[in-house]
Design an enzyme around this catalytic site. Sequence first.
Site, PDB file in Angstrom:
ATOM      1  N   CYS A 161     -10.464  -4.861   0.453  1.00 30.36           N
ATOM      2  CA  CYS A 161     -11.565  -3.887   0.331  1.00 30.36           C
ATOM      3  C   CYS A 161     -12.354  -4.142  -0.955  1.00 30.36           C
ATOM      4  CB  CYS A 161     -11.027  -2.457   0.379  1.00 30.36           C
ATOM      5  SG  CYS A 161     -10.333  -1.862  -1.170  1.00 30.36           S
ATOM      6  N   GLU A 209      -3.026  -4.612  -3.045  1.00 32.18           N
ATOM      7  CA  GLU A 209      -3.553  -5.489  -4.095  1.00 32.18           C
ATOM      8  C   GLU A 209      -3.522  -4.788  -5.444  1.00 32.18           C
ATOM      9  OE1 GLU A 209      -4.789  -4.750  -1.167  1.00 32.18           O
ATOM     10  OE2 GLU A 209      -6.207  -6.233  -0.424  1.00 32.18           O
ATOM     11  N   CYS A 226      -4.108   0.669  -2.448  1.00 31.60           N
ATOM     12  CA  CYS A 226      -3.956  -0.579  -1.687  1.00 31.60           C
ATOM     13  C   CYS A 226      -2.875  -1.473  -2.307  1.00 31.60           C
ATOM     14  CB  CYS A 226      -5.262  -1.361  -1.682  1.00 31.60           C
ATOM     15  SG  CYS A 226      -6.591  -0.597  -0.757  1.00 31.60           S
ATOM     16  N   ASN A 281       0.847  -1.200   0.000  1.00 31.38           N
ATOM     17  CA  ASN A 281       0.000   0.000   0.000  1.00 31.38           C
ATOM     18  C   ASN A 281       0.877   1.243   0.000  1.00 31.38           C
ATOM     19  OD1 ASN A 281       0.573  -0.857   2.689  1.00 31.38           O
ATOM     20  ND2 ASN A 281      -1.117   0.331   3.524  1.00 31.38           N
ATOM     21  N   ILE A 282       0.388   2.255  -0.682  1.00 34.39           N
ATOM     22  CA  ILE A 282       1.129   3.510  -0.852  1.00 34.39           C
ATOM     23  C   ILE A 282       0.164   4.652  -0.543  1.00 34.39           C
ATOM     24  CG2 ILE A 282       2.464   4.928  -2.455  1.00 34.39           C
ATOM     25  CD1 ILE A 282       2.910   2.291  -4.117  1.00 34.39           C
ATOM     26  N   GLU A 283       0.383   5.283   0.616  1.00 33.41           N
ATOM     27  CA  GLU A 283      -0.570   6.315   1.059  1.00 33.41           C
ATOM     28  C   GLU A 283      -0.150   7.703   0.594  1.00 33.41           C
ATOM     29  OE1 GLU A 283      -1.053   5.604   5.280  1.00 33.41           O
ATOM     30  OE2 GLU A 283      -2.255   3.818   4.873  1.00 33.41           O
ATOM     31  N   CYS A 294     -10.676  -3.186  -4.310  1.00 28.39           N
ATOM     32  CA  CYS A 294      -9.669  -4.159  -4.768  1.00 28.39           C
ATOM     33  C   CYS A 294     -10.324  -5.426  -5.300  1.00 28.39           C
ATOM     34  CB  CYS A 294      -8.699  -4.487  -3.646  1.00 28.39           C
ATOM     35  SG  CYS A 294      -7.561  -3.110  -3.348  1.00 28.39           S
TER      36      CYS A 294
END
Length: 135
Positions: free
Chosen positions: A90, A57, A55, A44-46, A93
């Site tokens: 989620c 995935e 996310c 995940n990359i916020e 995804c």
Amino acid sequence: MKYDIDMLINKAKEARNNAYAPYSNFKVGAAILLKNGEYILGCNIENASYGLSNCAERTALFKLISEGYNKNDCVAMCIIGDTDLPISPCGACRQVMVELLNNDCPIILANTNNKYAVYKNSDLLPLSFTESSLK
Ligand code: THU
């Protein structure tokens, strides 16, 4: 197709180490095993603009496509997070998984305490909206 489930889970763990999650501190990893034996990893990359976060995935699945592979190259996918039960992807995804992986692709949901469960991709999103829904 037969695959080494422990190896796949370890690859997802490895991917999780690269998570960029300074806002939630919730790190997620994903790994896709290809028929050629390679793995596509994602984390995940916020973003400070929270809604732009991606996310694990989807990172892995977008890498799959951008590297020139497609659903027919995939053996299985694993997702891992620090959850009590194996992580539950989620809805966004799941929709992307249904688009970019075969319906019967095994999806291993795992946690960092060595618990996991194996599902069939299409079982994770019943009544999904797909290409065949478009006229
Ligand atoms: N997240 C994932 O990467 N995959 C999931 O299956 C659930 C949630 C990420 C999004 C966000 O960066 C953080 O976990 C907390 O929601």
